[in-house]
Write a protein that holds these residues in place. Structure first.
Motif, PDB file in Angstrom:
ATOM      1  N   VAL A   1      12.927   2.923  37.831  1.00  0.00           N
ATOM      2  CA  VAL A   1      12.614   3.015  39.258  1.00  0.00           C
ATOM      3  C   VAL A   1      13.489   2.009  39.992  1.00  0.00           C
ATOM      4  N   ARG A   2      14.474   2.528  40.689  1.00  0.00           N
ATOM      5  CA  ARG A   2      15.436   1.664  41.393  1.00  0.00           C
ATOM      6  C   ARG A   2      15.121   1.656  42.882  1.00  0.00           C
ATOM      7  N   LEU A   3      15.146   0.465  43.457  1.00  0.00           N
ATOM      8  CA  LEU A   3      14.818   0.291  44.867  1.00  0.00           C
ATOM      9  C   LEU A   3      16.074  -0.042  45.659  1.00  0.00           C
ATOM     10  N   ASP A   4      16.304   0.698  46.716  1.00  0.00           N
ATOM     11  CA  ASP A   4      17.374   0.393  47.659  1.00  0.00           C
ATOM     12  C   ASP A   4      16.745  -0.302  48.855  1.00  0.00           C
ATOM     13  N   LEU A   5      17.020  -1.588  49.007  1.00  0.00           N
ATOM     14  CA  LEU A   5      16.436  -2.374  50.088  1.00  0.00           C
ATOM     15  C   LEU A   5      17.454  -2.541  51.208  1.00  0.00           C
ATOM     16  N   SER A   6      17.022  -2.244  52.414  1.00  0.00           N
ATOM     17  CA  SER A   6      17.926  -2.239  53.560  1.00  0.00           C
ATOM     18  C   SER A   6      17.381  -3.098  54.689  1.00  0.00           C
ATOM     19  N   ILE A   7      18.293  -3.583  55.512  1.00  0.00           N
ATOM     20  CA  ILE A   7      17.889  -4.214  56.761  1.00  0.00           C
ATOM     21  C   ILE A   7      18.007  -3.142  57.835  1.00  0.00           C
ATOM     22  N   ALA A   8      16.985  -3.041  58.677  1.00  0.00           N
ATOM     23  CA  ALA A   8      16.893  -1.930  59.620  1.00  0.00           C
ATOM     24  C   ALA A   8      16.652  -2.424  61.035  1.00  0.00           C
ATOM     25  N   TRP A   9      17.144  -1.619  62.001  1.00  0.00           N
ATOM     26  CA  TRP A   9      16.832  -1.875  63.409  1.00  0.00           C
ATOM     27  C   TRP A   9      16.765  -0.550  64.157  1.00  0.00           C
ATOM     28  N   ASN A  10      16.135  -0.596  65.306  1.00  0.00           N
ATOM     29  CA  ASN A  10      15.929   0.607  66.112  1.00  0.00           C
ATOM     30  C   ASN A  10      17.234   1.017  66.794  1.00  0.00           C
ATOM     31  N   LYS A  11      17.662   2.267  66.555  1.00  0.00           N
ATOM     32  CA  LYS A  11      18.914   2.761  67.139  1.00  0.00           C
ATOM     33  C   LYS A  11      18.880   2.763  68.661  1.00  0.00           C
ATOM     34  N   ASP A  12      17.697   2.941  69.225  1.00  0.00           N
ATOM     35  CA  ASP A  12      17.579   3.116  70.668  1.00  0.00           C
ATOM     36  C   ASP A  12      17.384   1.803  71.418  1.00  0.00           C
ATOM     37  N   ARG A  13      17.379   0.706  70.720  1.00  0.00           N
ATOM     38  CA  ARG A  13      17.171  -0.586  71.378  1.00  0.00           C
ATOM     39  C   ARG A  13      18.394  -1.490  71.208  1.00  0.00           C
ATOM     40  N   TYR A  14      18.568  -2.333  72.195  1.00  0.00           N
ATOM     41  CA  TYR A  14      19.692  -3.266  72.168  1.00  0.00           C
ATOM     42  C   TYR A  14      19.491  -4.302  71.070  1.00  0.00           C
ATOM     43  N   LEU A  15      20.507  -4.479  70.243  1.00  0.00           N
ATOM     44  CA  LEU A  15      20.476  -5.489  69.194  1.00  0.00           C
ATOM     45  C   LEU A  15      21.291  -6.685  69.673  1.00  0.00           C
ATOM     46  N   SER A  16      20.619  -7.798  69.904  1.00  0.00           N
ATOM     47  CA  SER A  16      21.263  -8.963  70.499  1.00  0.00           C
ATOM     48  C   SER A  16      22.402  -9.488  69.628  1.00  0.00           C
ATOM     49  N   GLN A  17      23.238 -10.314  70.248  1.00  0.00           N
ATOM     50  CA  GLN A  17      24.358 -10.923  69.529  1.00  0.00           C
ATOM     51  C   GLN A  17      23.855 -11.779  68.366  1.00  0.00           C
ATOM     52  N   ALA A  18      22.724 -12.462  68.588  1.00  0.00           N
ATOM     53  CA  ALA A  18      22.164 -13.297  67.515  1.00  0.00           C
ATOM     54  C   ALA A  18      21.757 -12.435  66.322  1.00  0.00           C
ATOM     55  N   ASN A  19      21.098 -11.310  66.599  1.00  0.00           N
ATOM     56  CA  ASN A  19      20.682 -10.427  65.515  1.00  0.00           C
ATOM     57  C   ASN A  19      21.877  -9.747  64.850  1.00  0.00           C
ATOM     58  N   GLN A  20      22.886  -9.383  65.635  1.00  0.00           N
ATOM     59  CA  GLN A  20      24.107  -8.814  65.059  1.00  0.00           C
ATOM     60  C   GLN A  20      24.772  -9.828  64.127  1.00  0.00           C
ATOM     61  N   ALA A  21      24.769 -11.097  64.541  1.00  0.00           N
ATOM     62  CA  ALA A  21      25.365 -12.143  63.698  1.00  0.00           C
ATOM     63  C   ALA A  21      24.595 -12.275  62.389  1.00  0.00           C
ATOM     64  N   PHE A  22      23.276 -12.156  62.454  1.00  0.00           N
ATOM     65  CA  PHE A  22      22.479 -12.259  61.229  1.00  0.00           C
ATOM     66  C   PHE A  22      22.761 -11.083  60.295  1.00  0.00           C
ATOM     67  N   VAL A  23      22.867  -9.883  60.845  1.00  0.00           N
ATOM     68  CA  VAL A  23      23.179  -8.709  60.021  1.00  0.00           C
ATOM     69  C   VAL A  23      24.534  -8.893  59.344  1.00  0.00           C
ATOM     70  N   ARG A  24      25.535  -9.337  60.097  1.00  0.00           N
ATOM     71  CA  ARG A  24      26.866  -9.560  59.503  1.00  0.00           C
ATOM     72  C   ARG A  24      26.789 -10.599  58.397  1.00  0.00           C
ATOM     73  N   PHE A  25      26.021 -11.656  58.628  1.00  0.00           N
ATOM     74  CA  PHE A  25      25.882 -12.721  57.638  1.00  0.00           C
ATOM     75  C   PHE A  25      25.267 -12.172  56.355  1.00  0.00           C
ATOM     76  N   MET A  26      24.223 -11.343  56.490  1.00  0.00           N
ATOM     77  CA  MET A  26      23.577 -10.767  55.318  1.00  0.00           C
ATOM     78  C   MET A  26      24.519  -9.856  54.539  1.00  0.00           C
ATOM     79  N   LEU A  27      25.283  -9.041  55.264  1.00  0.00           N
ATOM     80  CA  LEU A  27      26.190  -8.115  54.593  1.00  0.00           C
ATOM     81  C   LEU A  27      27.339  -8.864  53.933  1.00  0.00           C
ATOM     82  N   ASP A  28      27.771  -9.955  54.550  1.00  0.00           N
ATOM     83  CA  ASP A  28      28.790 -10.796  53.905  1.00  0.00           C
ATOM     84  C   ASP A  28      28.230 -11.421  52.623  1.00  0.00           C
TER      85      ASP A  28
END
Length: 298
Positions: free
Chosen positions: A260-287
Motif C-alpha cells: 500500500v503506497r501513499l502519495d502525499l501532496s501539498i494542496a491549495w484551492n485553485k480558485d483562491r489567491y495563494l500569497s507570496q509567502a505560501n508560494q515560497a513555502f511550496v517552492r521550499f518544500m519541492l526543493d
C-alpha cells in the motif's frame, strides 16, 4: 455600496449579532447598527429580521452574504498581493498537516523555512486529512497535506512524498518474523486505529471494503505515542509510516503482501489567491523533495 458597509454587514451576518460584530471590528455597537440601517435604506432592501434581540438574514440578506464573502475575499487578496510586492518581509503561511507527518517529517522543514524567512509567521494546524482538505477547500487554510488518492477537482496538488503504509506489530507478535502480511491476516487481528478522517484510517477502511472484511478495532486514538505503546504491549496491531518507528527497537514494521503506497501532496484551492509567502513555502518544500531524491541516488 462600499467595502466598509459590506464588511460590517458580513460580520453581523456571520456572527448573527450586532454586539459580537462590533467587538470583532473594534467599533461601537451603535455605529455598526446605524451603518447597517443606512445600508438597508440605500439598497431599499431589508437585510435582517430583528426579533427580541435575535437577528437572522432575510432571503435578500442571504443572497448578499454570498456575494459579500467573495468580494471581501478578493479585496483582502488584492491588498495582500500589493503588500507582498515589497518582498517577503511580512505575511503568514497557514498549513494543515496530519499528526504523523507533523511529528516526524515536517519539523526540520518548518525550522529551515523559518530560518530562511524569519519575518514570516508560520501557523500549523494538526488534523485528519479529510478535515484539512475541507478547510483548504473553504479557505480556512492556505495549504494542506493530503493523500493524492482523495483529491477533488477544486484543489491543485504537488506530490512531495511517497511512502509505504506498514503493518506495525510488537517484536513478540506472531507476524514479527514474516516478510509481509496479507490483508486477510491483518483484519483477523485486533486493531489500533486512527479515528475516522485520518488518511491511514481511510486507507484501511477502503481495503476492508475491497476484500469484504470487518475491521476489529479495539482502540481508536490519534495520539501516536499511545498507538505505539498499545502495540508494544501486545494489545493490538496498527499501520504506521516507517519514519515513525525507525528508531524504536520494540516495534516491527512489515509491508502488506500487496503493498500500500501513499502519495502525499501539498494542496491549495485553485480558485483562491495563494500569497507570496505560501508560494515560497511550496517552492521550499519541492526543493527539499528534489534534494532528498538526489541524495537517494548517490
Amino acid at each position: 455600496m462600499n467595502s466598509k458597509q459590506l464588511r460590517y454587514f458580513h460580520e453581523v451576518a456571520r456572527l448573527q449579532s450586532f454586539s459580537k460584530a462590533a467587538e470583532t471590528l473594534h467599533i461601537a455597537q451603535p455605529a455598526i447598527s446605524m451603518s447597517i440601517q443606512k445600508f438597508e435604506r440605500q439598497l431599499d432592501i431589508r437585510l435582517f429580521h430583528r426579533n427580541d434581540r435575535k437577528i437572522s438574514l432575510t432571503d435578500e440578506g442571504q443572497r448578499l452574504f454570498r456575494h459579500a464573502a467573495i468580494i471581501l475575499k478578493n479585496i483582502d487578496d488584492a491588498e495582500s498581493e500589493m503588500r507582498e510586492l515589497k518582498g517577503l518581509t511580512q505575511g503568514s503561511v497557514r498549513i494543515g498537516i496530519p499528526s504523523m507527518l507533523g511529528s516526524y517529517y515536517f519539523p526540520p522543514i518548518l525550522m529551515a523555512f523559518k530560518h530562511l524567512h524569519p519575518k514570516l509567521n508560520l501557523e500549523v494546524i494538526e488534523g485528519g486529512t479529510w478535515q484539512l482538505q475541507q478547510m483548504v477547500e473553504h479557505g480556512e487554510l492556505d495549504l494542506g497535506v493530503i493523500v493524492s488518492e482523495f483529491v477533488p477537482e477544486i484543489l491543485h496538488t504537488e506530490l512531495f512524498l511517497q511512502e509505504q503504509m506498514l503493518v506495525t506489530v510488537s517484536k513478540d507478535h506472531r507476524f514479527a518474523t514474516q516478510q509481509s502480511v496479507t490483508y486477510e491476516d491483518f483484519f483477523s487481528e485486533e486493531l489500533v486505529m486512527f479515528q475516522e478522517g485520518y488518511f491511514h484510517r481511510k486507507i484501511v477502511d477502503r481495503i476492508a471494503a475491497q476484500i469484504g472484511a470487518k475491521p476489529n478495532i479495539g482502540f481508536e486514538t490519534n495520539l501516536i505515542p499511545l498507538i505505539k505503546s498499545i502495540v508494544k504491549q501486545g494489545f493490538g496491531i496498527s499501520t504506521l509510516l516507517g519514519m515513525v518507528i525507525e528508531d524504536d527497537d520494540d516495534l516491527i514494521a512489515l509491508p502488506f503482501s500487496q503493498p500500500v503506497r501513499l502519495d502525499l501532496s501539498i494542496a491549495w484551492n485553485k480558485d483562491r489567491y495563494l500569497s507570496q509567502a505560501n508560494q515560497a513555502f511550496v517552492r521550499f518544500m519541492l526543493d527539499h523533495r528534489s534534494s532528498q531524491k538526489a541524495k537517494q541516488t548517490l
